[in-house]
Design a protein around this motif. Structure first.
Motif, short mmCIF file in Angstrom:
data_model
loop_
_atom_site.label_atom_id
_atom_site.label_comp_id
_atom_site.label_asym_id
_atom_site.label_seq_id
_atom_site.Cartn_x
_atom_site.Cartn_y
_atom_site.Cartn_z
N HIS A 11 7.91 -7.63 42.71
CA HIS A 11 8.80 -7.50 41.55
C HIS A 11 8.01 -6.93 40.38
CE1 HIS A 11 6.67 -11.29 41.00
NE2 HIS A 11 6.91 -11.19 39.70
N GLY A 12 8.72 -6.65 39.30
CA GLY A 12 8.06 -6.20 38.08
C GLY A 12 7.43 -4.81 38.21
N ARG A 13 6.38 -4.60 37.44
CA ARG A 13 5.67 -3.31 37.44
C ARG A 13 4.76 -3.25 38.65
NH1 ARG A 13 8.98 -0.67 34.02
NH2 ARG A 13 9.01 -1.60 31.93
N CYS A 27 0.68 -4.60 32.07
CA CYS A 27 0.45 -5.68 33.03
C CYS A 27 -0.87 -6.36 32.70
CB CYS A 27 0.42 -5.11 34.45
SG CYS A 27 0.33 -6.34 35.75
N ASP A 40 3.72 -9.10 33.48
CA ASP A 40 3.92 -7.77 32.92
C ASP A 40 4.96 -7.83 31.80
OD1 ASP A 40 6.51 -7.65 34.15
OD2 ASP A 40 5.59 -6.94 36.01
N LEU A 46 7.94 -7.22 31.81
CA LEU A 46 9.26 -7.63 32.26
C LEU A 46 9.34 -9.13 32.55
CD1 LEU A 46 10.02 -4.70 34.76
CD2 LEU A 46 10.62 -4.86 32.33
N SER A 47 8.20 -9.82 32.52
CA SER A 47 8.16 -11.22 32.95
C SER A 47 9.02 -12.13 32.08
CB SER A 47 6.71 -11.73 32.96
OG SER A 47 5.94 -11.05 33.91
N SER A 79 12.63 -11.79 32.85
CA SER A 79 12.90 -12.44 34.12
C SER A 79 13.04 -13.95 33.93
CB SER A 79 11.79 -12.14 35.12
OG SER A 79 11.99 -12.80 36.35
N ASP A 83 4.65 -15.24 39.69
CA ASP A 83 3.48 -14.64 39.03
C ASP A 83 2.23 -15.51 39.13
OD1 ASP A 83 4.99 -12.48 38.30
OD2 ASP A 83 5.36 -13.16 36.25
#
Length: 442
Positions: A11-13, A368, A389, A391-392, A395, A421
């Motif tokens: 997921h994420g970057r 990140c 990152d 986007l965490s 999320s 993560d």
């Protein structure tokens, strides 16, 4: 190397995350203690070559002692190299790291808080060095974690007192130097006193997990120590520890019996530091350059509160051109601010990563950050750290998970687990402080 790699990259970057893990893997390979000792310690017939020094083995007994989270690999190399030339030997490692060797006994004990096996391990090391005579040679493999793994309390101080003191220190927010000033002065083996019990030359092989590579904080069982009872008392004053410490420990530190001061001079000691944070960070920067980043080592002695470190990393990354890789080493701490040690779920690197996730929220750049403990265990957990990152945080909101509240309760592991993560490596076999990697691609 990364047990949780599939989850971290799912997921994420994804590209930045993959690069963070590749950079970290290269950095950890560069500071493998066993491989480095194999290069620096060589047997040539009846001679042992250690760095630039030579030791004749003819008619000489060799003893091996050690304790720490980065000790087992070096012990395995010496076991193979010296074989039955080892008169006796024992090393104490973190539970789960042990493996059978032919000539060196491997004992397991608890970390970061000592247990009964830590006491047995400390007494075993003391028993070995007391058997050494003037013509013998002691090889000492003392690395980070030894303060918990091998203990012999001062007179009148029980193992229970030692355990309680360790918990107080770990909750205080004190840096490793301050904590060890106290630990050394309630011990019969720390602060060079194990070395003082040995009547022959000592060769220390170690890796540094202490900012500044101060040997009396890196391999403090077998080198002369600069700290005093007055320093230990000053730490208790500065962090308001007196009322929290067991009464026996407080009384012992206030009494400051000169007969139990740490060793101030140890002749015939050679110390070879085979790996340190500088080596780890340099290897990380080199791998980042190979991946196309403009790499920069910000510092190798990052200290202070973990959350402050997370915020600082994001500020530095935001001010850097893309694509950039920022590398930092050091050791952060966490002040629990009244939260009981047993209620904590996380560690300094997990808190730094979670703070960074909050700080990166809403940024326009793809970023990140990886924060991990190089030994694979961050604080009192089985996780190494966190990988987050930009986007965490979003999320977490989708999952209705309050990252700020997790930080306040010092339960960063819960949040990182929920996000996918949490970085898990298992034991890495090395221990050269924390590694932080920050990447941006646009």
């Amino acid at each position: 190397m990364f047990v949780s790699e599939t989850e971290l990259l799912g997921h994420g970057r994804r590209r930045l995350r993959e690069h963070c893990l590749r950079i970290a893997a290269a950095a950890l390979r560069a500071v493998d203690p066993g491989e480095l000792v194999r290069r620096r310690v060589v047997r040539d017939g009846d001679w042992l070559l250690v760095g630039d020094e030579k030791y004749e083995l003819t008619n000489r007994r060799v003893w091996v002692v050690g304790a720490g989270k980065a000790t087992i690999g070096m012990a395995a190399v010496l076991d193979e190299l010296l074989g039955d030339r080892i008169a006796d030997g024992a090393v104490v490692v973190k539970r789960g790291q042990g493996r059978q060797l032919r000539f060196i006994e491997v004992l397991e004990a608890s970390h970061p808080v000592p247990d009964e096996d830590s006491l047995k391990g400390g007494e075993r090391l003391l028993e070995i060095v007391r058997r050494a005579s003037a013509d013998d040679l002691v090889l000492a493999l003392v690395t980070g974690g030894s303060s918990s793994l091998a203990v012999v309390p001062a007179p009148g101080v029980s193992l229970t007192d030692k355990v309680a003191t360790n918990r107080v220190l770990l909750s205080s927010g004190a840096d490793i130097h301050s904590m060890n000033d106290v630990r050394k002065h309630i011990s019969c083996i720390k602060g060079g006193r194990l070395g003082a019990a040995c009547g022959c030359p000592i060769v220390n092989l170690t890796v540094s997990d202490v900012v500044g590579n101060h040997l009396d904080y890196v391999t403090d069982l077998t080198v002369a120590d600069r700290s005093t009872f007055a320093d230990a008392q000053a730490v208790c004053d500065a962090y308001s520890l007196w009322e929290q410490l067991p009464s026996t420990v407080g009384e012992w530190l206030r009494r400051a019996d000169e007969a139990y001061e740490t060793a101030k001079s140890l002749p015939n000691v050679q110390t070879l530091v085979v790996a340190d944070p500088e080596m780890m960070c340099a290897a990380a920067a080199e791998e980042a350059r190979l991946l196309g980043y403009e790499a920069r080592v910000l510092t190798t002695d990052l200290q202070g509160e973990a959350s402050d470190a997370g915020r600082w990393l994001v500020r530095e990354l935001t001010a850097s051109p893309a694509p950039s890789a920022l590398i930092a080493g050091g050791e952060n701490t966490v002040n629990l601010n009244g939260v009981r040690f047993g209620e904590v779920a996380g560690g300094p690197n997990q808190e730094a990563a979670l703070t960074a996730a909050i700080e990166m929220d809403g940024t326009v750049r793809e970023s990140c950050i990886l924060c991990l403990d190089s030994d694979g265990t961050d604080g009192p957990t089985s996780a190494a750290g966190g990988l987050v990152d930009d986007l965490s945080a979003a999320s977490a909101r989708e999952r209705e998970f309050d990252l700020a509240e997790a930080l306040r309760q010092h339960r960063s592991a819960d949040a990182l687990t929920a996000l996918g993560d949490l970085v898990v490596t298992g034991s890495t076999g090395t221990n050269v402080n924390d590694l932080k990697i920050a990447l941006t691609s646009g």
